[in-house]
Scaffold this motif. Structure first.
Motif, PDB file in Angstrom:
ATOM      1  N   LEU A 126      44.240  36.062  35.618  1.00 47.77           N
ATOM      2  CA  LEU A 126      43.145  36.323  36.856  1.00 47.77           C
ATOM      3  C   LEU A 126      43.935  36.046  38.235  1.00 47.77           C
ATOM      4  N   PRO A 127      43.619  37.347  39.337  1.00 49.21           N
ATOM      5  CA  PRO A 127      43.839  37.171  40.547  1.00 49.21           C
ATOM      6  C   PRO A 127      42.380  36.376  40.929  1.00 49.21           C
ATOM      7  N   ARG A 128      42.492  35.620  42.151  1.00 50.33           N
ATOM      8  CA  ARG A 128      41.193  34.610  42.859  1.00 50.33           C
ATOM      9  C   ARG A 128      41.297  35.044  44.485  1.00 50.33           C
ATOM     10  N   ILE A 129      40.031  34.850  44.432  1.00 48.82           N
ATOM     11  CA  ILE A 129      39.279  35.198  46.105  1.00 48.82           C
ATOM     12  C   ILE A 129      39.156  33.813  46.827  1.00 48.82           C
ATOM     13  N   THR A 130      40.366  33.724  47.321  1.00 49.55           N
ATOM     14  CA  THR A 130      40.151  32.353  48.611  1.00 49.55           C
ATOM     15  C   THR A 130      38.999  32.584  49.179  1.00 49.55           C
ATOM     16  N   THR A 131      38.761  31.544  49.752  1.00 51.64           N
ATOM     17  CA  THR A 131      36.965  31.372  50.228  1.00 51.64           C
ATOM     18  C   THR A 131      37.676  31.135  52.119  1.00 51.64           C
ATOM     19  N   SER A 132      39.178  30.621  52.364  1.00 48.43           N
ATOM     20  CA  SER A 132      39.953  30.399  53.551  1.00 48.43           C
ATOM     21  C   SER A 132      39.077  29.171  53.331  1.00 48.43           C
ATOM     22  N   CYS A 133      39.048  28.235  52.352  1.00 46.70           N
ATOM     23  CA  CYS A 133      38.467  26.580  52.324  1.00 46.70           C
ATOM     24  C   CYS A 133      38.826  25.595  51.523  1.00 46.70           C
ATOM     25  N   SER A 134      39.694  25.242  51.629  1.00 46.36           N
ATOM     26  CA  SER A 134      41.377  24.640  50.242  1.00 46.36           C
ATOM     27  C   SER A 134      39.984  23.792  49.565  1.00 46.36           C
ATOM     28  N   ASP A 135      39.453  22.965  49.965  1.00 46.49           N
ATOM     29  CA  ASP A 135      38.520  22.318  49.470  1.00 46.49           C
ATOM     30  C   ASP A 135      37.987  22.399  48.358  1.00 46.49           C
ATOM     31  N   LEU A 136      36.912  23.561  49.018  1.00 42.20           N
ATOM     32  CA  LEU A 136      36.188  24.763  48.528  1.00 42.20           C
ATOM     33  C   LEU A 136      37.524  25.264  47.417  1.00 42.20           C
ATOM     34  N   ASP A 137      38.282  25.737  47.199  1.00 49.79           N
ATOM     35  CA  ASP A 137      38.912  26.834  46.459  1.00 49.79           C
ATOM     36  C   ASP A 137      39.583  25.652  45.534  1.00 49.79           C
ATOM     37  N   ILE A 173      43.318  40.665  51.883  1.00 51.30           N
ATOM     38  CA  ILE A 173      44.515  40.101  51.970  1.00 51.30           C
ATOM     39  C   ILE A 173      45.723  40.883  51.141  1.00 51.30           C
ATOM     40  N   PRO A 174      47.042  41.142  51.917  1.00 51.30           N
ATOM     41  CA  PRO A 174      47.549  42.217  51.168  1.00 51.30           C
ATOM     42  C   PRO A 174      48.210  41.104  50.198  1.00 51.30           C
ATOM     43  N   ARG A 175      48.704  41.304  49.053  1.00 52.85           N
ATOM     44  CA  ARG A 175      49.282  40.644  47.755  1.00 52.85           C
ATOM     45  C   ARG A 175      50.634  39.819  48.263  1.00 52.85           C
ATOM     46  N   GLU A 176      51.768  40.639  49.186  1.00 53.28           N
ATOM     47  CA  GLU A 176      52.477  39.828  49.713  1.00 53.28           C
ATOM     48  C   GLU A 176      51.835  38.522  50.671  1.00 53.28           C
ATOM     49  N   CYS A 177      50.656  38.507  51.222  1.00 50.65           N
ATOM     50  CA  CYS A 177      50.286  37.152  51.937  1.00 50.65           C
ATOM     51  C   CYS A 177      49.627  36.338  50.239  1.00 50.65           C
ATOM     52  N   LEU A 180      44.523  40.178  47.122  1.00 45.36           N
ATOM     53  CA  LEU A 180      44.247  41.177  46.594  1.00 45.36           C
ATOM     54  C   LEU A 180      44.903  42.279  47.241  1.00 45.36           C
ATOM     55  N   GLY A 181      44.424  42.381  48.506  1.00 43.73           N
ATOM     56  CA  GLY A 181      44.554  43.801  48.764  1.00 43.73           C
ATOM     57  C   GLY A 181      43.854  44.842  47.961  1.00 43.73           C
ATOM     58  N   GLY A 182      42.349  44.461  48.408  1.00 46.72           N
ATOM     59  CA  GLY A 182      41.425  45.468  48.377  1.00 46.72           C
ATOM     60  C   GLY A 182      40.611  45.180  48.927  1.00 46.72           C
ATOM     61  N   SER A 259      34.543  53.394  40.509  1.00 46.18           N
ATOM     62  CA  SER A 259      35.435  54.549  39.782  1.00 46.18           C
ATOM     63  C   SER A 259      36.407  55.209  40.346  1.00 46.18           C
ATOM     64  N   GLU A 260      35.155  55.626  41.589  1.00 49.21           N
ATOM     65  CA  GLU A 260      36.210  57.007  42.751  1.00 49.21           C
ATOM     66  C   GLU A 260      36.834  55.909  43.872  1.00 49.21           C
ATOM     67  N   ASN A 261      36.473  54.840  44.137  1.00 57.47           N
ATOM     68  CA  ASN A 261      36.935  53.734  45.070  1.00 57.47           C
ATOM     69  C   ASN A 261      37.985  52.938  44.056  1.00 57.47           C
ATOM     70  N   LYS A 262      38.804  53.088  43.547  1.00 56.54           N
ATOM     71  CA  LYS A 262      39.010  52.127  42.191  1.00 56.54           C
ATOM     72  C   LYS A 262      39.922  50.856  43.524  1.00 56.54           C
ATOM     73  N   ASP A 263      39.845  50.817  44.081  1.00 54.49           N
ATOM     74  CA  ASP A 263      40.583  49.497  45.056  1.00 54.49           C
ATOM     75  C   ASP A 263      39.921  48.183  45.730  1.00 54.49           C
ATOM     76  N   VAL A 264      38.689  48.702  44.596  1.00 52.96           N
ATOM     77  CA  VAL A 264      37.356  47.798  45.331  1.00 52.96           C
ATOM     78  C   VAL A 264      37.808  46.289  44.115  1.00 52.96           C
ATOM     79  N   LYS A 265      37.112  44.753  44.346  1.00 55.13           N
ATOM     80  CA  LYS A 265      37.806  44.053  44.051  1.00 55.13           C
ATOM     81  C   LYS A 265      36.731  42.984  43.950  1.00 55.13           C
TER      82      LYS A 265
END
Length: 387
Positions: A126-137, A173-177, A180-182, A259-265
């Motif tokens: 499962l993908p995860r969304i970073t919080t920009s705080c590595s300790d919290l992540d 943040i793009p998948r390249e980085c 999720l790119g969502g 459903s109409e905006n499938k990139d929502v993550k």
């Protein structure tokens, strides 16, 4: 007196029969063999698996209440009913495939069944969304998990809205980085969302991505990601909700919108409690409404593989002879979310505590809110005790 059941309309019969015919189309057979099978009346996988190969080879027909309607469905499906002779080899192949389809968990006749091994691999991927705080992540297992409903609560000024805005930016943040790119949905019930603050965090996020992609391009010839803060703001769908009736209506509309905006993550609600604490007097009905809302959020998270983050306020709770701080909406609400994170102060340090999670151990981590968003705290002190 003899009572007769109501006869189904021809449209209902044809619909149910067509659905039954479609089950035979699941089998990876040649069109000619499939046509012979359906012409003989074997349309359900269970009916095919219950006969012997000799019965199939002899052309034993199943009885149908309306064979003429079956023939019409067969003609509609471009199936010839003139020649239904099935050879021994064809019968053996049909039974083999039918039994595999009935027994194989991935092709179960009862849709939705999964085995624990597949669930484990699915959870690990499962993908995860970073919080920009590595300790919290780290205590979150890598960040906010998709397909889960995560509740984050704490006292005023602890940084709940800051975390919500940070997640609405970081989900893009793009998948390249490694992202999720969502896109994000931000539901604001308190009026605390500040677009100027979102722009600050977006600018910092773009700078971090440029630094990362510049390094990757220099050392690994990777393509640089071109992204502007304005692009990030355009991908945050903001909803201002001014009453609990609007909140209920919006939650009911979310499935269609996503459903109409499938990139929502990620879907962020800031906060889930505000209007229900102010305007709702019937506590029993409030509990039922919020439980239904939580179930809808869980359904959205599973169906669209997105993260739902519900920000919550605190209240006082009388326990062991004294009043203590606790998250709002009571004990019944605490069972409505997959994960629960409690934010609290330890002196001048902000801390996050994993209070409840089926897959994460209880742990705490410090964090700080800067002009660039959430970051690691300069202090290394930890506190396990919650509020």
């Amino acid at each position: 007196m003899i009572s007769f059941g109501r006869r189904k309309s021809p449209a209902i019969e044809e619909t149910s029969l067509a659905t039954s015919v479609m089950e035979a189309w699941r089998l990876p057979l040649s069109p000619s063999i499939r046509g012979k099978l359906i012409s003989a009346g074997y349309t359900c996988l269970s009916s095919i698996a219950s006969v012997s190969s000799s019965d199939l080879a002899r052309g034993k027909f199943l009885l149908y209440p309306n064979l003429r309607r079956l023939e019409s469905v067969a003609r509609f499906s471009l199936i010839s009913t003139d020649n239904a002779n099935i050879t021994e080899e064809e019968a053996f192949e049909i039974l083999k495939l039918a039994n595999q389809s009935c027994c194989n968990g991935s092709r179960s006749l009862i849709n939705g069944a999964k085995n624990a091994w597949d669930m484990l691999h699915e959870e690990e991927s499962l993908p995860r969304i970073t919080t920009s705080c590595s300790d919290l992540d780290n205590i979150l297992g890598g960040g906010i998990s998709c397909r889960d409903v995560t509740e984050i609560g704490g006292v005023p000024g602890i940084g709940k809205t800051q975390i919500g805005i940070q997640l609405s930016v970081n989900v893009q943040i793009p998948r390249e980085c490694g992202g999720l790119g969502g896109k994000a949905i931000y539901i604001d019930t308190e009026g605390s969302f500040m677009v100027e603050r979102a722009l600050q965090i977006a600018e910092a996020c773009v700078e971090d991505m440029e630094e990362y992609t510049g390094y990757m391009h220099k050392h690994f010839q990777a393509n640089q990601v071109q992204m502007k803060p304005e692009d990030i703001l355009e991908n945050i769908f903001y909803f201002r909700v001014c009453s609990y009736t609007e909140q209920i209506a919006l939650v009911n509309h979310l499935e269609k919108f996503i459903s109409e905006n499938k990139d929502v993550k990620v879907v962020i609600v800031d906060s889930i409690t505000f209007h229900f604490r102010q305007d709702y007097d019937d506590l029993a009905q409030r509990t039922r409404v919020l439980s239904e809302m939580a179930l809808k959020f869980m359904k959205l998270a599973k169906k669209f593989s997105l993260a739902v983050v519900l920000l919550n306020q605190v209240t006082t709770k009388f326990s062991e002879g004294s009043f203590q701080l606790a998250l709002a909406l009571g004990d019944s609400w605490s069972h409505s979310c997959t994960n629960r994170v409690i934010l609290y102060w330890n002196g001048d340090e902000r801390y996050a505590y994993i209070d409840k999670s089926p897959s994460l151990p209880s742990a705490s981590a410090s964090y700080t809110v800067t002009s660039r968003g959430l970051r690691n705290s300069s202090s290394s002190s930890k506190r396990v005790k919650m509020m």
